[in-house]
Design a protein around this motif. Structure first.
Motif, PDB file in Angstrom:
ATOM      1  N   MET A  68       0.878  -1.179   0.181  1.00 25.14           N
ATOM      2  CA  MET A  68       0.045  -0.212  -0.020  1.00 25.14           C
ATOM      3  C   MET A  68       0.886   1.182   0.063  1.00 25.14           C
ATOM      4  O   MET A  68       1.774   1.344   0.910  1.00 25.14           O
ATOM      5  CB  MET A  68      -0.886  -0.081   1.362  1.00 25.14           C
ATOM      6  CG  MET A  68      -1.949   1.228   1.342  1.00 25.14           C
ATOM      7  SD  MET A  68      -2.892   1.102   2.613  1.00 25.14           S
ATOM      8  CE  MET A  68      -3.852   2.601   2.484  1.00 25.14           C
ATOM      9  N   PRO A  69       0.634   2.086  -0.951  1.00 25.24           N
ATOM     10  CA  PRO A  69       1.566   3.375  -1.023  1.00 25.24           C
ATOM     11  C   PRO A  69       1.517   4.563   0.137  1.00 25.24           C
ATOM     12  O   PRO A  69       0.254   4.258   1.028  1.00 25.24           O
ATOM     13  CB  PRO A  69       0.846   4.309  -2.127  1.00 25.24           C
ATOM     14  CG  PRO A  69      -0.390   3.423  -2.633  1.00 25.24           C
ATOM     15  CD  PRO A  69      -0.341   2.053  -2.019  1.00 25.24           C
ATOM     16  N   THR A  70       2.432   4.935   0.587  1.00 27.51           N
ATOM     17  CA  THR A  70       2.212   6.034   1.717  1.00 27.51           C
ATOM     18  C   THR A  70       1.426   7.088   1.638  1.00 27.51           C
ATOM     19  O   THR A  70       1.296   7.629   0.480  1.00 27.51           O
ATOM     20  CB  THR A  70       3.446   6.475   2.012  1.00 27.51           C
ATOM     21  OG1 THR A  70       4.667   5.503   2.132  1.00 27.51           O
ATOM     22  CG2 THR A  70       3.693   7.336   3.336  1.00 27.51           C
ATOM     23  N   ALA A  71       0.539   7.454   2.279  1.00 28.93           N
ATOM     24  CA  ALA A  71      -0.657   8.404   2.037  1.00 28.93           C
ATOM     25  C   ALA A  71       0.025   9.696   2.359  1.00 28.93           C
ATOM     26  O   ALA A  71       1.112  10.032   3.101  1.00 28.93           O
ATOM     27  CB  ALA A  71      -1.716   8.070   3.215  1.00 28.93           C
ATOM     28  N   GLN A  72      -0.571  10.558   1.671  1.00 28.03           N
ATOM     29  CA  GLN A  72      -0.015  11.982   1.629  1.00 28.03           C
ATOM     30  C   GLN A  72      -0.801  12.954   2.144  1.00 28.03           C
ATOM     31  O   GLN A  72      -1.994  12.802   2.319  1.00 28.03           O
ATOM     32  CB  GLN A  72       0.111  12.613   0.094  1.00 28.03           C
ATOM     33  CG  GLN A  72       1.286  11.656  -0.742  1.00 28.03           C
ATOM     34  CD  GLN A  72       2.640  11.928  -0.284  1.00 28.03           C
ATOM     35  OE1 GLN A  72       3.260  12.756   0.156  1.00 28.03           O
ATOM     36  NE2 GLN A  72       3.187  10.573  -0.120  1.00 28.03           N
ATOM     37  N   HIS A  73      -0.524  13.977   2.930  1.00 26.06           N
ATOM     38  CA  HIS A  73      -1.168  14.969   3.446  1.00 26.06           C
ATOM     39  C   HIS A  73      -1.962  15.894   2.249  1.00 26.06           C
ATOM     40  O   HIS A  73      -1.067  16.188   1.669  1.00 26.06           O
ATOM     41  CB  HIS A  73      -0.470  16.039   4.697  1.00 26.06           C
ATOM     42  CG  HIS A  73       0.194  14.964   5.704  1.00 26.06           C
ATOM     43  ND1 HIS A  73       1.020  15.690   6.291  1.00 26.06           N
ATOM     44  CD2 HIS A  73      -0.219  14.035   6.184  1.00 26.06           C
ATOM     45  CE1 HIS A  73       1.404  14.898   7.465  1.00 26.06           C
ATOM     46  NE2 HIS A  73       0.602  13.646   7.328  1.00 26.06           N
ATOM     47  N   HIS A  74      -3.130  16.037   2.489  1.00 25.82           N
ATOM     48  CA  HIS A  74      -4.033  16.962   1.540  1.00 25.82           C
ATOM     49  C   HIS A  74      -3.308  18.256   1.688  1.00 25.82           C
ATOM     50  O   HIS A  74      -3.238  18.635   2.952  1.00 25.82           O
ATOM     51  CB  HIS A  74      -5.329  16.972   1.652  1.00 25.82           C
ATOM     52  CG  HIS A  74      -5.892  17.812   0.648  1.00 25.82           C
ATOM     53  ND1 HIS A  74      -6.126  19.063   0.532  1.00 25.82           N
ATOM     54  CD2 HIS A  74      -6.579  17.119  -0.464  1.00 25.82           C
ATOM     55  CE1 HIS A  74      -6.864  19.469  -0.593  1.00 25.82           C
ATOM     56  NE2 HIS A  74      -6.985  18.264  -1.188  1.00 25.82           N
ATOM     57  N   GLU A  75      -2.960  19.101   0.535  1.00 32.07           N
ATOM     58  CA  GLU A  75      -2.211  20.487   0.671  1.00 32.07           C
ATOM     59  C   GLU A  75      -3.181  21.508   1.463  1.00 32.07           C
ATOM     60  O   GLU A  75      -2.580  22.284   1.882  1.00 32.07           O
ATOM     61  CB  GLU A  75      -1.790  20.780  -0.618  1.00 32.07           C
ATOM     62  CG  GLU A  75      -2.982  21.028  -1.707  1.00 32.07           C
ATOM     63  CD  GLU A  75      -2.492  21.236  -3.074  1.00 32.07           C
ATOM     64  OE1 GLU A  75      -3.286  21.908  -3.693  1.00 32.07           O
ATOM     65  OE2 GLU A  75      -1.206  21.262  -3.507  1.00 32.07           O
ATOM     66  N   GLN A  76      -4.683  21.196   1.299  1.00 32.47           N
ATOM     67  CA  GLN A  76      -5.365  22.213   1.782  1.00 32.47           C
ATOM     68  C   GLN A  76      -6.223  21.813   3.225  1.00 32.47           C
ATOM     69  O   GLN A  76      -6.462  22.608   3.899  1.00 32.47           O
ATOM     70  CB  GLN A  76      -6.098  22.626   0.583  1.00 32.47           C
ATOM     71  CG  GLN A  76      -7.212  23.770   1.246  1.00 32.47           C
ATOM     72  CD  GLN A  76      -8.149  24.296   0.074  1.00 32.47           C
ATOM     73  OE1 GLN A  76      -8.161  23.719  -1.193  1.00 32.47           O
ATOM     74  NE2 GLN A  76      -8.979  25.365   0.374  1.00 32.47           N
ATOM     75  N   PHE A  77      -6.507  20.592   3.165  1.00 30.24           N
ATOM     76  CA  PHE A  77      -7.736  20.326   4.150  1.00 30.24           C
ATOM     77  C   PHE A  77      -6.679  18.947   5.054  1.00 30.24           C
ATOM     78  O   PHE A  77      -7.383  18.115   5.525  1.00 30.24           O
ATOM     79  CB  PHE A  77      -8.645  19.534   3.496  1.00 30.24           C
ATOM     80  CG  PHE A  77      -9.604  20.477   2.729  1.00 30.24           C
ATOM     81  CD1 PHE A  77     -10.258  21.474   3.304  1.00 30.24           C
ATOM     82  CD2 PHE A  77      -9.447  20.334   1.584  1.00 30.24           C
ATOM     83  CE1 PHE A  77     -10.778  22.499   2.821  1.00 30.24           C
ATOM     84  CE2 PHE A  77     -10.231  21.351   0.646  1.00 30.24           C
ATOM     85  CZ  PHE A  77     -10.910  22.227   1.310  1.00 30.24           C
ATOM     86  N   TYR A  78      -5.571  19.245   5.590  1.00 22.53           N
ATOM     87  CA  TYR A  78      -4.886  18.556   6.534  1.00 22.53           C
ATOM     88  C   TYR A  78      -4.293  19.490   7.707  1.00 22.53           C
ATOM     89  O   TYR A  78      -3.432  20.296   7.261  1.00 22.53           O
ATOM     90  CB  TYR A  78      -3.841  17.780   6.081  1.00 22.53           C
ATOM     91  CG  TYR A  78      -2.990  16.751   7.024  1.00 22.53           C
ATOM     92  CD1 TYR A  78      -3.731  15.453   7.334  1.00 22.53           C
ATOM     93  CD2 TYR A  78      -2.075  17.406   7.953  1.00 22.53           C
ATOM     94  CE1 TYR A  78      -3.074  14.545   8.224  1.00 22.53           C
ATOM     95  CE2 TYR A  78      -1.650  16.531   8.805  1.00 22.53           C
ATOM     96  CZ  TYR A  78      -2.059  15.336   9.095  1.00 22.53           C
ATOM     97  OH  TYR A  78      -1.524  14.368   9.961  1.00 22.53           O
ATOM     98  N   PHE A  79      -4.912  19.709   8.643  1.00 19.32           N
ATOM     99  CA  PHE A  79      -4.679  21.003   9.707  1.00 19.32           C
ATOM    100  C   PHE A  79      -4.138  20.524  10.981  1.00 19.32           C
ATOM    101  O   PHE A  79      -4.095  19.314  11.313  1.00 19.32           O
ATOM    102  CB  PHE A  79      -6.210  21.501  10.066  1.00 19.32           C
ATOM    103  CG  PHE A  79      -7.141  22.130   9.074  1.00 19.32           C
ATOM    104  CD1 PHE A  79      -6.700  23.060   8.553  1.00 19.32           C
ATOM    105  CD2 PHE A  79      -8.464  21.403   8.914  1.00 19.32           C
ATOM    106  CE1 PHE A  79      -7.599  23.737   7.420  1.00 19.32           C
ATOM    107  CE2 PHE A  79      -9.255  21.906   7.705  1.00 19.32           C
ATOM    108  CZ  PHE A  79      -8.868  23.101   7.261  1.00 19.32           C
ATOM    109  N   THR A  80      -2.957  21.327  10.979  1.00 21.06           N
ATOM    110  CA  THR A  80      -2.259  21.219  12.181  1.00 21.06           C
ATOM    111  C   THR A  80      -2.978  22.268  13.496  1.00 21.06           C
ATOM    112  O   THR A  80      -3.173  23.303  13.192  1.00 21.06           O
ATOM    113  CB  THR A  80      -0.826  21.677  12.092  1.00 21.06           C
ATOM    114  OG1 THR A  80       0.046  20.904  11.179  1.00 21.06           O
ATOM    115  CG2 THR A  80      -0.040  21.540  13.380  1.00 21.06           C
TER     116      THR A  80
END
Length: 233
Positions: free
Chosen positions: A1-13
């Motif tokens: 399974m490929p490594t999931a990427q953080h969405h550039e707009q909707f992944y909040f810190t």
């Protein structure tokens, strides 16, 4: 399974602030994108386990800020249109709330929020020239000064203690100066002659500082206001 990427707009810190006795936990992305102050704050190098704002036990403490002011700013930065707030769209509803937004947006460099607050406050302040001038002085809203001072100069009531309390003694005295300017009911062409053709008029001719009788709601103190308060434009 490929490594999931953080969405550039909707992944909040998220970041946690302590304001007085209240903890706020909000997405920091919005703060970074709207304010250079917060962007620089979050760029400061810190150890991962020592970074302030990562948890309730180690929040970023905002000294000297009232929680009601911060809450009002958060309402604008993170509007919640579907919640049961006093304002239908979740935005601040009162002059006091918007004043908090105006104050903090200027302090922290939220330029777009500052302009938005000014726009939202103008209808509220339309009938409150004393508050308009006081807020203009406190938060650098220069475009409110001449209209607000003009309203105060035209009102029937004299300069009083409330004016001194809100505006300060210096501004109140200058306002009194404007209100006591020479009045005239001369034709408009005469006023133009005396104010524009200064090289041609007699030295004994009256100087036109305001046009209209005392108490007239159309009395134009604009030029005198600019002169006394050293305002341009």
């Amino acid at each position: 399974m490929p490594t999931a990427q953080h969405h550039e707009q909707f992944y909040f810190t998220l970041v946690t602030f302590l304001v007085e006795d209240c903890l706020f936990r909000v997405p920091r992305n919005t703060l970074e994108s709207q304010s250079d102050v917060f962007r620089d704050l979050f760029l400061l190098p810190v150890k991962a386990d020592e970074a302030e704002g990562r948890s309730d036990t180690n929040p970023i403490v905002l000294e000297g800020i009232q929680k009601e002011e911060f809450q009002s700013l958060m309402k604008v930065l993170y509007p919640l249109p579907f919640t049961r707030l006093s304002s239908p769209d979740g935005l601040p509803a009162t002059l006091e709330e918007w004043t908090g937004v105006l104050k903090l947006s200027k302090m922290w460099g939220f330029t777009r929020i500052h302009e938005f607050a000014i726009q939202q406050m103008e209808p509220i302040l339309a009938t409150s020239p004393l508050d308009k001038v006081a807020l203009a002085q406190d938060y650098g809203v220069t475009r409110w000064l001449i209209p607000g001072l003009l309203q105060l100069a035209r009102r029937a009531e004299p300069v009083g203690q409330e004016d001194v309390r809100k505006l300060g003694l210096d501004t109140a005295l200058k306002l009194a100066d404007v209100r006591e300017s020479i009045q005239t009911t001369m034709p408009s062409w005469a006023g133009r002659y005396y104010t524009i053709n200064t090289t041609e008029r007699s030295v004994d001719a009256p100087i036109i500082t305001a046009t209209g009788p005392r108490g007239a709601t159309t009395c134009d103190f604009t030029n005198r206001i600019r002169q006394v308060f050293n305002l341009q434009g």
